[in-house]
Design an enzyme around this catalytic site. Structure first.
Site, PDB file in Angstrom:
ATOM      1  CE1 TYR A   9      -1.642  -1.184   7.269  1.00  0.00           C
ATOM      2  CE2 TYR A   9      -1.627  -1.487   4.892  1.00  0.00           C
ATOM      3  CZ  TYR A   9      -1.305  -1.927   6.153  1.00  0.00           C
ATOM      4  OH  TYR A   9      -0.625  -3.118   6.304  1.00  0.00           O
ATOM      5  CB  CYS A  68      -0.951   0.001   1.188  1.00  0.00           C
ATOM      6  SG  CYS A  68      -2.306  -1.188   1.038  1.00  0.00           S
ATOM      7  NE  ARG A 118      -1.072  -2.465  -4.226  1.00  0.00           N
ATOM      8  CZ  ARG A 118      -1.881  -2.036  -3.259  1.00  0.00           C
ATOM      9  NH1 ARG A 118      -2.401  -2.903  -2.408  1.00  0.00           N
ATOM     10  NH2 ARG A 118      -2.189  -0.764  -3.154  1.00  0.00           N
ATOM     11  CD  GLN A 174     -12.094  -5.123  -8.525  1.00  0.00           C
ATOM     12  OE1 GLN A 174     -12.674  -5.812  -9.355  1.00  0.00           O
ATOM     13  NE2 GLN A 174     -12.496  -5.053  -7.259  1.00  0.00           N
ATOM     14  CB  THR A 175      -5.084  -7.428 -11.697  1.00  0.00           C
ATOM     15  OG1 THR A 175      -4.545  -6.106 -11.819  1.00  0.00           O
ATOM     16  CG2 THR A 175      -5.859  -7.795 -12.953  1.00  0.00           C
TER      17      THR A 175
END
Length: 356
Positions: free
Chosen positions: A149, A120, A286, A220-221
């Site tokens: 975060y 992140c 991501r 989404q990956t």
């Protein structure tokens, strides 16, 4: 080696519990620390020193580090995307734990400190497309991490760097990419995608609804790292001479729809899918670039998603049935217990000698 004290913070959590478990098997002397009541720890062991303490308070960190040789700083207030998107201030307050642990480790003469960072920290600009280019360590700058975060993790990485440069405390940092496996959060809002999908498939199978709601559009990956690879990589990085943050994640990129496919195949069902684009879904793509860890350690996470999900699904199935009923308990063996011990035997000696 066995007499040197290893401290694991966040030991009552998912990754911390597995790390303590493996250190015990190596014969290490372990102090396990977590803020949760001991009865709520995911894994707890009577033959280690167990401490319940709020590590946002410096005095608690001083006590945790007293007499320690090495420290694994895993403690943080965190969860899956549903949690971190709605609890940004709580996530950022973990900077108190990270900073106080660095101060306490320095004052206690700790030889090495490992800090668990996160993918992140990477710039959102580089994760807008599902067909993402794998993220390299240097892609964290210019900085634009996950709000809350991600900023806390990136700041704490810098603290580790400067404690090393200014004060000589040896620090090691790994950026975890989506860790999953048995003995972790599987419901309640803090669970991550693999556990959430396993639970939803189990629920749909047992209640006969044959339907599942997926956050986002399913395209989404992500890459997902099984817990055994995480524990192996964590100890190898701690023992290494890698001074800069390094990715610790699988490079097996899948869509969320493909993740659901795999769990359905394991469960032997095919569900009707509904998508919720308004739900928290994180970045569009991501993946972990593992060129650095391959070059420096001659290794990278390799347990396939299908292999890891089999044991994860079996464990969550047992937890679900034990809590809610509706099915027959099955034997939930991790990747399998014998294979896990054999897999670790090949690397334990080299990592433990350098880190202890």
């Amino acid at each position: 080696m066995g007499s040197q004290l290893v401290v694991v913070t966040g030991a009552g959590g998912f990754i911390g519990g597995h790390l303590v478990s493996d250190l015990r098997r190596q014969g290490r002397r372990v102090r396990a620390v977590d803020a949760k009541p001991h009865s709520e720890w995911y894994q707890a062991f009577d033959d280690v020193e167990n401490i319940v303490a709020d590590l946002k308070v410096k005095e608690a960190c001083v006590a945790a580090c007293c007499g320690a040789d090495v420290v694994y700083q895993l403690a943080a207030d965190m969860g899956g995307m549903g949690f971190i998107e709605h609890n940004k201030a709580r996530c950022m307050l973990s900077v108190l734990t990270s900073t106080h642990m660095l101060q306490a480790a320095l004052e206690a003469g700790v030889r090495r400190l490992f800090y668990s960072s996160s993918a992140c920290v990477y710039s959102a600009e580089k994760q807008r497309n599902a067909d993402v280019i794998p993220l390299r360590a240097e892609d964290a700058y210019p900085a634009m991490p996950e709000d809350g975060y991600g900023w806390e993790k990136l700041f704490s990485e810098r603290m580790c760097r400067h404690f090393h440069e200014d004060f000589g405390l040896v620090t090691r940092v790994a950026r975890y990419h989506n860790v999953y496996g048995p003995d972790g959060t599987w419901e309640g809002g803090r669970e991550k995608a693999p556990a959430a999908i396993c639970r939803k498939v189990i629920q749909a199978k047992l209640n006969g609804s044959n339907a599942i709601t997926i956050w986002g559009n399913g395209q989404q990956t992500r890459s997902f790292m099984y817990i055994d690879d995480c524990i192996k990589g964590t100890q190898a990085i701690m023992a290494s001479e890698i001074e800069e943050p390094v990715n610790l994640g699988s490079s097996e990129l899948v869509t969320i729809d493909r993740l659901v496919d795999i769990v359905e195949e394991i469960a032997g069902v095919k569900l009707q899918r509904t998508y919720d684009p308004s739900a928290p879904k994180g970045v569009n793509g991501r993946n972990s670039d593992n060129s650095r860890i391959r070059a420096l350690l001659g290794w990278e996470p390799s347990i396939t998603l299908t292999e890891g999900l089999r044991s994860t699904y079996a464990w969550i199935y047992d937890q679900y049935v034990a809590k809610y009923g509706g099915g027959t308990l099955r034997i939930a063996l991790p990747v399998d217990a014998v294979t896990r011990q054999e897999r670790r035997a090949g690397w334990r000696e080299s990592t433990s000698s350098a880190s202890g």
